[in-house]
Design a protein around this motif. Structure first.
Motif, PDB file in Angstrom:
ATOM      1  N   GLN A   1     -49.997 -25.930  44.509  1.00  0.00           N
ATOM      2  CA  GLN A   1     -50.760 -26.128  45.692  1.00  0.00           C
ATOM      3  C   GLN A   1     -50.483 -25.258  46.626  1.00  0.00           C
ATOM      4  O   GLN A   1     -51.449 -24.422  47.267  1.00  0.00           O
ATOM      5  CB  GLN A   1     -50.339 -27.732  46.231  1.00  0.00           C
TER       6      GLN A   1
ATOM      7  N   ARG B   1     -62.253 -34.067  48.298  1.00  0.00           N
ATOM      8  CA  ARG B   1     -61.164 -34.948  48.193  1.00  0.00           C
ATOM      9  C   ARG B   1     -60.638 -35.343  49.401  1.00  0.00           C
ATOM     10  O   ARG B   1     -60.244 -36.338  49.612  1.00  0.00           O
ATOM     11  CB  ARG B   1     -59.927 -34.017  47.436  1.00  0.00           C
ATOM     12  N   SER B   2     -60.829 -34.442  50.435  1.00  0.00           N
ATOM     13  CA  SER B   2     -60.315 -34.743  51.751  1.00  0.00           C
ATOM     14  C   SER B   2     -61.268 -35.893  52.328  1.00  0.00           C
ATOM     15  O   SER B   2     -60.610 -36.555  53.226  1.00  0.00           O
ATOM     16  CB  SER B   2     -60.421 -33.831  52.665  1.00  0.00           C
ATOM     17  N   LEU B   3     -62.276 -35.652  51.972  1.00  0.00           N
ATOM     18  CA  LEU B   3     -63.241 -36.820  52.764  1.00  0.00           C
ATOM     19  C   LEU B   3     -63.294 -38.119  52.028  1.00  0.00           C
ATOM     20  O   LEU B   3     -63.893 -39.013  52.199  1.00  0.00           O
ATOM     21  CB  LEU B   3     -64.342 -36.156  52.696  1.00  0.00           C
TER      22      LEU B   3
ATOM     23  N   ALA C   1     -62.000 -29.360  47.389  1.00  0.00           N
ATOM     24  CA  ALA C   1     -60.678 -29.882  48.338  1.00  0.00           C
ATOM     25  C   ALA C   1     -61.345 -30.590  49.289  1.00  0.00           C
ATOM     26  O   ALA C   1     -60.898 -31.592  49.880  1.00  0.00           O
ATOM     27  CB  ALA C   1     -60.096 -28.669  48.739  1.00  0.00           C
ATOM     28  N   THR C   2     -62.470 -30.287  49.762  1.00  0.00           N
ATOM     29  CA  THR C   2     -63.229 -30.796  50.867  1.00  0.00           C
ATOM     30  C   THR C   2     -63.519 -32.221  50.541  1.00  0.00           C
ATOM     31  O   THR C   2     -63.307 -33.278  51.396  1.00  0.00           O
ATOM     32  CB  THR C   2     -64.463 -29.983  51.470  1.00  0.00           C
TER      33      THR C   2
ATOM     34  N   SER D   1     -55.710 -31.473  49.571  1.00  0.00           N
ATOM     35  CA  SER D   1     -56.252 -32.070  50.787  1.00  0.00           C
ATOM     36  C   SER D   1     -56.414 -30.754  51.629  1.00  0.00           C
ATOM     37  O   SER D   1     -55.335 -29.902  51.740  1.00  0.00           O
ATOM     38  CB  SER D   1     -55.593 -33.183  51.476  1.00  0.00           C
ATOM     39  N   LEU D   2     -57.210 -30.578  52.323  1.00  0.00           N
ATOM     40  CA  LEU D   2     -57.583 -29.764  53.298  1.00  0.00           C
ATOM     41  C   LEU D   2     -56.448 -29.624  54.406  1.00  0.00           C
ATOM     42  O   LEU D   2     -56.453 -28.767  55.205  1.00  0.00           O
ATOM     43  CB  LEU D   2     -58.980 -29.506  53.697  1.00  0.00           C
ATOM     44  N   GLY D   3     -55.938 -30.804  54.726  1.00  0.00           N
ATOM     45  CA  GLY D   3     -54.930 -31.136  55.617  1.00  0.00           C
ATOM     46  C   GLY D   3     -53.787 -30.140  55.274  1.00  0.00           C
ATOM     47  O   GLY D   3     -53.213 -29.855  56.272  1.00  0.00           O
TER      48      GLY D   3
END
Length: 362
Positions: free
Chosen positions: A233, A293-295, A290-291, A105-107
């Motif tokens: 990661q 996935r984050s969304l 990854a973006t 996650s971009l978090g």
């Protein structure tokens, strides 16, 4: 060890143009088949370890490299295998890096904080400066010193390939730098995981160390997958930031290049690398996935199979990487270059461990 390459293997040979896709497939299948056979042996050996000892002492990924090196030492694959081996070592491993984006996650990037980001930048800058100084003390030419420094501090052969035309490096210096980093990159993948038990490192600390020291993004994947998903990661995230330093570094050396003494036989007009050399496609793909996935656009049910596929492709690519390593190259590179690269890498490891300690990374 190339392009950000990914894999630090030799450049992928040109694929045949005639015959379309069928000829292209035919050219890569023998090499991929050889890599798949080694992968099968490595995975079977790991399964045997798990059955006998309850867990693998040597992961399939490492076994694939070792078997590949052993095969390459005993037998040089004929020309018909080389395109597929190069394809497996580069393109397939880059695909594995992209697929890894589904598990991140971009978090995590935002959570890393400005201190770590600044530390990564500082480590790269200090690593380049220290490496250039070491090379010059050992009597290496200025351009050779820059190639070794950038390859060591940023992304191995990718950095060498990007910086070389900018500074007008000689072909023999480029070849020597790339040849040695190809071998040392594999040794890093094999040896770096020993820091976990020997130094008592946590998975998070090891991920930062791998991201700061291993040459290529795909090799970070290879060095961290046997340890843990968290290490993978974190290591990939740190390495991506390190790779993004390539653009500013290339610009900086393009400004310094006119002041360097012109070497005999060096290209007269330094060239500027294209955008794809500064930002490899698989880094863009990794960040894009990854973006997504984050969304929430990549369902949870798809994450595990994508991660497993990335793992299989990584083992297959490590077999190809092993097949591309000729350990006898060390004898041909030269003592001063060997000492300069090893000393530069040692300094980079010390800088990385210091950063981990200073930032209190647990």
């Amino acid at each position: 060890m190339s392009l950000e390459s990914s894999s630090q293997a030799a450049p992928t040979p040109a694929l045949p143009e005639r015959g379309g896709r069928s000829d292209t497939a035919a050219s890569v299948l023998p090499g991929i088949g050889l890599c798949a056979a080694i992968t099968a042996v490595a995975m079977a050996a790991q399964a045997l370890e798990e059955r006998v000892a309850g867990h693998p002492y040597i992961e399939a990924l490492v076994l694939a490299i070792l078997v590949g090196i052993a095969v390459r030492t005993a037998w040089t694959p004929p020309a018909r295998f080389r395109t597929g081996i190069a394809f497996s070592a580069k393109q397939l491993l880059e695909v594995a890096v992209v697929l890894l984006g589904a598990s991140l996650s971009l978090g995590a990037i935002l959570a890393s904080g400005p201190a770590l980001l600044a530390g990564i930048v500082g480590t790269v800058v200090l690593g380049i400066a220290a490496s250039v100084a070491i090379c010059r003390v050992l009597g290496l030419p200025a351009r050779m010193a820059i190639l070794v420094a950038c390859g060591n501090a940023i992304c191995g052969n990718s950095a060498i390939a990007a910086v070389a035309p900018v500074i007008g490096a000689e072909p023999k210096d480029i070849a020597a730098a790339i040849a040695f980093t190809a071998v040392l990159g594999v040794l890093m993948v094999l040896g770096l995981p020993l820091f976990v038990p020997l130094a008592g490192m946590t998975d998070n600390q090891y991920g930062v160390l791998a991201g700061l020291t291993v040459y290529a993004v795909p090799q970070v994947l290879a060095a961290t997958v046997p340890v843990s998903l968290l290490s993978t990661q974190v290591g990939t995230l740190v390495k991506l930031v390190r790779v993004l330093m390539l653009g500013p570094v290339v610009v900086a050396f393009s400004l310094i290049a006119p002041r360097l003494p012109q070497a005999a036989g060096a290209p007269g007009a330094p060239a500027r690398p294209g955008l794809t050399k500064l930002v490899p496609w698989f880094i863009v793909g990794f960040l894009a996935l990854a973006t997504l996935r984050s969304l929430g656009l990549v369902p949870d049910a798809a994450v595990k199979p994508l991660t497993q596929l990335a793992g299989v492709l990584t083992v297959l690519s490590m077999a190809a990487l092993g097949l591309g390593v000729d350990v006898r190259v060390l004898a041909r590179v030269g003592g001063r270059v060997t000492l300069a690269v090893i000393a530069s890498l040692a300094v980079l490891i010390v800088l990385s461990l210091t950063l981990i300690r200073v930032l209190g990374i647990g």
